[in-house]
Design a protein around this motif. Sequence first.
Motif, PDB file in Angstrom:
ATOM      1  N   SER A  48       0.753  -1.110  -0.045  1.00  0.00           N
ATOM      2  CA  SER A  48      -0.049   0.341  -0.007  1.00  0.00           C
ATOM      3  C   SER A  48       0.844   1.250   0.013  1.00  0.00           C
ATOM      4  O   SER A  48       0.529   2.180  -0.834  1.00  0.00           O
ATOM      5  N   VAL A  49       2.075   1.240   0.726  1.00  0.00           N
ATOM      6  CA  VAL A  49       2.932   2.326   0.606  1.00  0.00           C
ATOM      7  C   VAL A  49       3.644   2.555  -0.688  1.00  0.00           C
ATOM      8  O   VAL A  49       3.700   3.616  -1.288  1.00  0.00           O
ATOM      9  N   LYS A  50       4.018   1.411  -1.160  1.00  0.00           N
ATOM     10  CA  LYS A  50       4.755   1.400  -2.467  1.00  0.00           C
ATOM     11  C   LYS A  50       3.551   1.937  -3.696  1.00  0.00           C
ATOM     12  O   LYS A  50       4.111   2.765  -4.262  1.00  0.00           O
ATOM     13  N   SER A  51       2.505   1.520  -3.622  1.00  0.00           N
ATOM     14  CA  SER A  51       1.384   1.993  -4.600  1.00  0.00           C
ATOM     15  C   SER A  51       1.042   3.410  -4.384  1.00  0.00           C
ATOM     16  O   SER A  51       1.111   4.197  -5.465  1.00  0.00           O
ATOM     17  N   ALA A  52       1.215   4.151  -3.464  1.00  0.00           N
ATOM     18  CA  ALA A  52       0.816   5.452  -2.899  1.00  0.00           C
ATOM     19  C   ALA A  52       2.022   6.199  -3.304  1.00  0.00           C
ATOM     20  O   ALA A  52       1.964   7.265  -4.111  1.00  0.00           O
ATOM     21  N   GLN A  53       3.323   5.723  -3.176  1.00  0.00           N
ATOM     22  CA  GLN A  53       4.360   6.446  -3.614  1.00  0.00           C
ATOM     23  C   GLN A  53       4.426   6.200  -5.185  1.00  0.00           C
ATOM     24  O   GLN A  53       4.780   7.287  -5.870  1.00  0.00           O
ATOM     25  N   ASP A  54       4.114   5.359  -5.863  1.00  0.00           N
ATOM     26  CA  ASP A  54       4.046   5.047  -7.502  1.00  0.00           C
ATOM     27  C   ASP A  54       3.160   6.193  -7.759  1.00  0.00           C
ATOM     28  O   ASP A  54       3.172   6.609  -8.937  1.00  0.00           O
ATOM     29  N   SER A  55       2.105   6.381  -7.337  1.00  0.00           N
ATOM     30  CA  SER A  55       0.979   7.462  -7.654  1.00  0.00           C
ATOM     31  C   SER A  55       1.377   8.940  -7.269  1.00  0.00           C
ATOM     32  O   SER A  55       0.703   9.678  -7.349  1.00  0.00           O
ATOM     33  N   GLY A  56       2.364   9.013  -6.690  1.00  0.00           N
ATOM     34  CA  GLY A  56       3.155  10.200  -6.411  1.00  0.00           C
ATOM     35  C   GLY A  56       2.784  10.808  -5.023  1.00  0.00           C
ATOM     36  O   GLY A  56       3.514  11.947  -4.830  1.00  0.00           O
ATOM     37  N   SER A  57       2.309   9.888  -4.238  1.00  0.00           N
ATOM     38  CA  SER A  57       2.062  10.512  -2.940  1.00  0.00           C
ATOM     39  C   SER A  57       3.142  10.082  -2.156  1.00  0.00           C
ATOM     40  O   SER A  57       3.735   9.145  -2.042  1.00  0.00           O
ATOM     41  N   THR A  58       3.851  11.209  -1.244  1.00  0.00           N
ATOM     42  CA  THR A  58       5.229  10.982  -0.456  1.00  0.00           C
ATOM     43  C   THR A  58       4.613  11.066   0.957  1.00  0.00           C
ATOM     44  O   THR A  58       5.377  10.693   1.877  1.00  0.00           O
ATOM     45  N   ASN A  59       3.317  11.265   1.589  1.00  0.00           N
ATOM     46  CA  ASN A  59       2.906  11.263   2.719  1.00  0.00           C
ATOM     47  C   ASN A  59       2.835   9.826   3.428  1.00  0.00           C
ATOM     48  O   ASN A  59       2.446   9.782   4.751  1.00  0.00           O
TER      49      ASN A  59
END
Length: 129
Positions: free
Chosen positions: A72-83
């Motif tokens: 879930s963290v990885k996919s958030a990062q992949d979509s540009g979210s850094t928080n």
Amino acid sequence: VANEGGKHWTVNEVKALIRVWSDKNIQQQLEGTVRNKRIFEQVAARLQKFGIDRDWKQCRTKYKNLKHEYKSVKSAQDSGSTNKSMKFFNELDAILGHCTMEQASKSDNEESERPPEWTETKSEKDSIG
């Protein structure tokens, strides 16, 4: 209220679990199987050598939770979210990164073969869910 895993995992316990998990032999066994009780019995036995008393079910539950959180963290990062971040992300990325990279490059190839309107509707559907 105690959760299914019993007492909470300490930082050292999680580090030890990740160390055992990072063993190439263990990774290969885990990649190809769903019935993995025997593998987690090995993991628990190795943790025992570090003085960590966890049974195979606790190890499997923690493994699944870490893997889920990582994804879930990885996919958030992949979509540009850094928080969104987690403890042990880098350690897990070293183990799981190669798996997800292969899958990512495969899906990238599939995307390029599809008409652009397919990709758009796919991303709209994903954002609703």
